[in-house]
Structures are given as C-alpha cells and as structure tokens.
Design an enzyme around this catalytic site. Structure first.
Site, PDB file in Angstrom:
ATOM      1  N   ASP A  15       0.824  -1.221   0.000  1.00 13.56           N
ATOM      2  CA  ASP A  15       0.000   0.000   0.000  1.00 13.56           C
ATOM      3  C   ASP A  15       0.856   1.268   0.000  1.00 13.56           C
ATOM      4  OD1 ASP A  15      -2.005  -1.915   0.449  1.00 13.56           O
ATOM      5  OD2 ASP A  15      -2.038  -1.556   2.610  1.00 13.56           O
ATOM      6  N   GLU A 238     -11.416  -0.044  -3.131  1.00 12.44           N
ATOM      7  CA  GLU A 238     -10.559   0.481  -2.048  1.00 12.44           C
ATOM      8  C   GLU A 238      -9.364   1.182  -2.679  1.00 12.44           C
ATOM      9  OE1 GLU A 238      -9.351  -2.952   0.258  1.00 12.44           O
ATOM     10  OE2 GLU A 238      -8.194  -3.793  -1.374  1.00 12.44           O
TER      11      GLU A 238
HETATM   12  O1  FUB Z   1      -3.149  -3.551   3.602  1.00 14.35           O
HETATM   13  C1  FUB Z   1      -4.444  -3.888   4.031  1.00 14.35           C
HETATM   14  C2  FUB Z   1      -5.427  -3.614   2.970  1.00 14.35           C
HETATM   15  O2  FUB Z   1      -5.127  -4.380   1.812  1.00 14.35           O
HETATM   16  C3  FUB Z   1      -5.444  -2.206   2.455  1.00 14.35           C
HETATM   17  O3  FUB Z   1      -6.031  -1.303   3.340  1.00 14.35           O
HETATM   18  C4  FUB Z   1      -6.155  -2.402   1.187  1.00 14.35           C
HETATM   19  O4  FUB Z   1      -6.134  -1.317   0.303  1.00 14.35           O
HETATM   20  C5  FUB Z   1      -5.452  -3.635   0.654  1.00 14.35           C
HETATM   21  O5  FUB Z   1      -4.263  -3.299  -0.017  1.00 14.35           O
END
Ligand code: FUB
Length: 337
Positions: A15, A238
C-alpha cells in the site's frame, strides 16, 4: 526504466503512499507480517502492527533508506489492531500521518499522528477523527492549500456498513454519510444494477486533525455518463489515490475482487469523475494498491505484488514502474513485467 523495480526486498511492505517533501521521495507503506491468522473475506490475515517510513533520491536505482518504526499500534490510545494503509500531508512545516486501524470493538476509524519531519516519529492524537470510518486514507493538498482526504474500502474495510442519504446517490454534488448501519448486515454482493458503493472525499480542518465537513460520495461516471453500478468490474473497491495533472483531478483506485487499478478524471477535487480506463492489470496476490507521483520530472506508479512471497497474499512487496501519459492526458497502461 524498462522493468519494474522491487524497492525493499528485505521486508514485506504494501500500500505505498509516495510523496515528495523537499528533495526526497518518501514512501508510507503498510508493514506486512505473518500473524498466523487465516485468510478471510474481511482481511483478518492483515494484522499489521506498525508503520515504517522509506525514502530515496533515485527511484530507479540506488539506496532506499528505512527510517524504522515511526508509529506502533501500542502508542495509539484508541486503536487495537490492523494498522492498514496510511498517507502523509505537509502543512506549515508539520507532517500529518492519516492512518486506518480498528478500535477494540473491531470498527475501523481514521486517526492522525503528527511529526516535525517527514520521516517522523509521529505522535498520535488520543482519539480518532470525529465521524471517521472505514480505511485507506489518501490526503491530497490542492494548489490553493486546501487538504482533502479520500478514503473507504469495501468488505473488510467496512464501507458498506455506512448508508448514504437516498438523494445523494443521484446527486452529482455528493452526499452526507448517515453513520453505521445498525445491523451491519449490508450484503457484500449488491445486485449488479444497484449503485456502486462510492469512495468518500472530505475537506480537512485547518489544523488537519478533523474533518471540516460531512464526507461526500466520490461519484464515478461510466462510459455512458451515468454513475457506476455495483456490477461493473471497474467499480471502486478500495485504495483511493488523488493526483493532479495539467489542472485536472485524477482519482485512481483498486477494483478489489476484479483486481485492477483504474482511474477517472474530474474538474474539481469533489468530482464527479469520468471513468477513463485501467492503469494496471491484476498482479500476483489478491490486493492491488498504489500511488502516483511526479519526481524529478518523471511520473511513477508505486504498487505491490506477492511474487517474492510465492503468492502469500498477506506478504506483499513494494514495486515501482514509470508511468506515461498520452497527449490527451489519458494514462498509458503500466507494464508489470
Ligand atoms: O493492507 C491492508 C489492505 O489491503 C489495504 O487497506 C487495502 O487497500 C489492501 O491493499
């Protein structure tokens, strides 16, 4: 740069939020670890406990400095576990790290921690941002100095727990968020023709510690000019990111269970944003998550995949590849090999 570069082979990180402060490029990643939790659709296998900061002056080769642990969940009075994605913005010489974590009730909120330097250490606020929810904050500073936070993530990110005012879903100006659905039983899979659950955008207060308003929906218009539907494989899931190019606002995001990075362009930080296409095809590993930044006159896509961990989806490795625009401002798909 012909092939992507693995940035930090000595540890698992994911991320990446890349930001340029002064003459260095700083990366604010999640710090993956093997907690022993089994894989589930709520992301229970992502049990991160702390954040590191990485920095560099040459993206394509050379040293990547690890500034060590800059914030640990044990220092955050309101947070209990799962330190997920974070991002940092500068204002008046202070650095504000906005992050997502679960409270002792298992509810995600966004918190702020403040530092005097981009590499921290970051001192957390005692409480989460009032009215904050879900995950994956991206803090974006516009040319007029206004700071916006884009956030939200489906499934384990809990965004589907929060309901929008009915008027909002067909209102291009966005909407007010009503608060957690009482029963938290909103289905993960909506009917294909239902409106897609949107990312959120909110202006931050002058002190960058609170929301200055109620969050608005980030409306993404499909190829027909209508708000995207839940069944569209290019719908938001997301990993919101915002960057500006030639005066336009580029909202990019992960499509989650269809595993792409996509983008849409708008004329204001609030949108609406018109869908443009795919930036990156699916990588090895379930999640895909990125940032886009200009450094020393070149544009880069920072992202992650699970090749080094043999497709262990909760052990991800940071990557970077150059990003190019076409003459009309559209982004050329990035090659991941
Ligand atoms: O790293 C945990 C979660 O996985 C993140 O918040 C999402 O975007 C995904 O990458």
């Amino acid at each position: 740069m012909k092939t992507p570069r693995y940035l930090f082979p000595s540890d698992y990180m994911a991320d990446p939020s890349a930001n340029v402060f002064g003459d260095r490029l700083y990366i604010y990643p999640s710090h993956d670890r093997d907690s022993g939790e089994a894989f589930d659709d709520d992301g229970g296998h992502f049990q991160m406990k702390d954040y590191h900061v990485l920095s560099l002056t040459n993206v394509e080769q050379g040293e990547v400095t690890d500034h060590g642990v800059v914030l640990d969940v044990g220092q955050v009075p309101w947070a209990e576990r799962q330190m997920w994605d974070n991002d940092v913005v500068e204002k008046d010489g202070k650095y504000y790290l906005v992050f997502s974590a679960k409270d002792p009730n298992g509810v995600f909120h966004l918190g702020v921690a403040v530092a005097d330097k981009p590499e921290g250490p970051f001192i957390p606020q005692p409480h989460p941002i009032r009215g904050s929810f879900s995950i994956d904050p991206c803090v974006f500073k516009d040319d007029d100095g206004s700071i916006y936070c884009y956030f939200g993530g489906l499934w384990g990110g809990q965004l589907q727990w929060y309901t929008l005012t009915p008027a909002a879903t067909d209102n291009e100006e966005g909407c007010v968020v009503m608060g957690p659905a009482a029963d938290k039983k909103t289905p993960l899979f909506l009917p294909a023709d239902a409106p897609a659950v949107p990312s959120m955008v909110v202006k931050m207060s002058d002190d960058v510690l609170q929301f200055a308003e109620a969050p608005h929906a980030v409306v993404i218009l499909d190829e027909t000019g209508n708000p995207m539907k839940a069944g569209n494989p290019h719908r938001f899931f997301e990993a919101s990111w915002m960057h500006k190019y030639r005066g336009k606002y580029y909202f990019s995001y992960s499509t989650g269970d269809s595993h792409m990075l996509c983008y849409a362009i708008g004329d204001t930080p609030y949108g609406p944003f018109r869908f443009q296409g795919v930036i990156l095809d699916p990588v090895v590993g379930w999640t895909t998550h990125h940032s886009i930044v200009e450094y020393k006159g070149e544009w880069y896509l920072f992202y992650h995949d699970c090749v080094p961990s043999n497709d262990t989806t909760w052990l991800r490795s940071l990557k970077v590849q150059k990003l190019y625009y076409n003459e009309d401002g559209t982004i050329r798909k990035v090659k991941n090999d």
